[in-house]
Design a protein around this motif. Structure first.
Motif, PDB file in Angstrom:
ATOM      1  N   ARG A  65      21.188  59.708 -33.879  1.00 42.63           N
ATOM      2  CA  ARG A  65      21.840  58.744 -33.006  1.00 42.63           C
ATOM      3  C   ARG A  65      22.810  57.870 -33.786  1.00 42.63           C
ATOM      4  NH1 ARG A  65      20.752  56.494 -28.049  1.00 42.63           N
ATOM      5  NH2 ARG A  65      18.780  57.638 -27.895  1.00 42.63           N
ATOM      6  N   GLY A  66      24.029  57.744 -33.269  1.00 41.49           N
ATOM      7  CA  GLY A  66      25.031  56.898 -33.890  1.00 41.49           C
ATOM      8  C   GLY A  66      25.771  57.551 -35.038  1.00 41.49           C
ATOM      9  N   PRO A 151      32.308  51.678 -26.495  1.00 39.28           N
ATOM     10  CA  PRO A 151      31.666  52.483 -27.544  1.00 39.28           C
ATOM     11  C   PRO A 151      32.612  53.503 -28.168  1.00 39.28           C
ATOM     12  CG  PRO A 151      30.163  52.195 -25.719  1.00 39.28           C
ATOM     13  CD  PRO A 151      31.463  51.600 -25.282  1.00 39.28           C
ATOM     14  N   CYS A 154      29.967  58.839 -29.177  1.00 41.79           N
ATOM     15  CA  CYS A 154      29.458  59.278 -27.877  1.00 41.79           C
ATOM     16  C   CYS A 154      28.487  60.441 -28.029  1.00 41.79           C
ATOM     17  CB  CYS A 154      30.628  59.690 -26.978  1.00 41.79           C
ATOM     18  SG  CYS A 154      31.896  58.414 -26.807  1.00 41.79           S
ATOM     19  N   ASP A 158      26.506  57.429 -24.794  1.00 42.48           N
ATOM     20  CA  ASP A 158      26.781  56.023 -25.097  1.00 42.48           C
ATOM     21  C   ASP A 158      27.751  55.398 -24.098  1.00 42.48           C
ATOM     22  OD1 ASP A 158      25.674  55.537 -28.161  1.00 42.48           O
ATOM     23  OD2 ASP A 158      26.265  57.600 -27.744  1.00 42.48           O
ATOM     24  N   TRP A 162      26.823  52.595 -21.287  1.00 37.25           N
ATOM     25  CA  TRP A 162      27.513  51.308 -21.425  1.00 37.25           C
ATOM     26  C   TRP A 162      28.178  50.906 -20.112  1.00 37.25           C
ATOM     27  CZ3 TRP A 162      32.599  49.203 -21.801  1.00 37.25           C
ATOM     28  CH2 TRP A 162      32.670  47.943 -22.436  1.00 37.25           C
TER      29      TRP A 162
END
Length: 209
Positions: A65-66, A151, A154, A158, A162
């Motif tokens: 994630r991220g 964001p 993705c 995300d 959002w």
């Protein structure tokens, strides 16, 4: 259920058709959701146009994630407002390039490429180059004044979360502007902007699934 935009790694993209001695069953490829026939047809068309084949597709990365190594977003809101925005600021051809593609690739293409190959939900495949899509999405991002808080990565819905789970609405209360007047439209501007950016950054295809 629903329609998603997702990035594709080399194994799924080439669908077992690349490499010497690779066994390939077209029916098996379709059943497994591979994109090998599209990849093959695209490279054939690129060659016909005197362009190099698209072969440098990265392997699918392990999900973190991220990390920004994958792209996945769900097309949830209605597109009516977004299409009206496109009609007001883009030509019909530009609108098709921006959001009518079946496959987005990180190639500088002077024009979109139609392939007579079934893919996803369509009987034929429209391939668009991410640099052209990015330029068009950037124009619309300026028009709607897309905020920098949108964001950037993705990899796990995300953008979808959002815009739909309240954070965008909370920001819109303190950051008025065209984007805040129609969050559904702003979502699609951000979606195609980030898809093009990801395709270029990672060098990978993005497809509807």
């Amino acid at each position: 259920m629903g329609i998603y935009l997702v990035s594709v790694g080399a194994e799924e993209w080439f669908g077992g058709i690349e490499g010497e001695g690779a066994d390939h069953d077209e029916d098996e490829d379709e059943d497994e959701g591979g994109w090998g026939r599209v990849a093959s047809a695209l490279n054939e068309e690129l060659g016909r146009r005197g362009l190099p084949a698209y072969e440098s597709v990265p392997e699918e990365a392990e999900f973190v994630r991220g990390s920004g190594l994958a792209f996945e977003e769900k097309l949830v809101p209605p597109m009516d407002g977004f299409l009206r925005l496109c009609e007001a600021h883009l030509t019909r051809e530009e609108t098709e390039t921006l959001c009518g593609w079946t496959v987005l690739v990180p190639l500088s293409l002077d024009e979109d490429i139609w392939l007579d190959v079934e893919a996803g939900y369509t009987d034929s495949t429209l391939v668009a180059g991410a640099p052209r899509v990015l330029a068009l999405a950037e124009r619309l991002a300026v028009v709607v004044e897309l905020p920098p808080e949108t964001p950037q990565l993705c990899d796990n819905l995300d953008l979808t979360m959002w815009f739909l789970d309240g954070e965008a609405k909370e920001l819109a209360a303190t950051r008025p502007g065209p984007w805040a007047d129609d969050l559904d439209t702003a979502f699609y501007v951000a979606l195609f902007l980030r898809a093009a950016q990801h395709s270029i950054r990672r060098g990978c295809p993005i497809v509807y699934t």
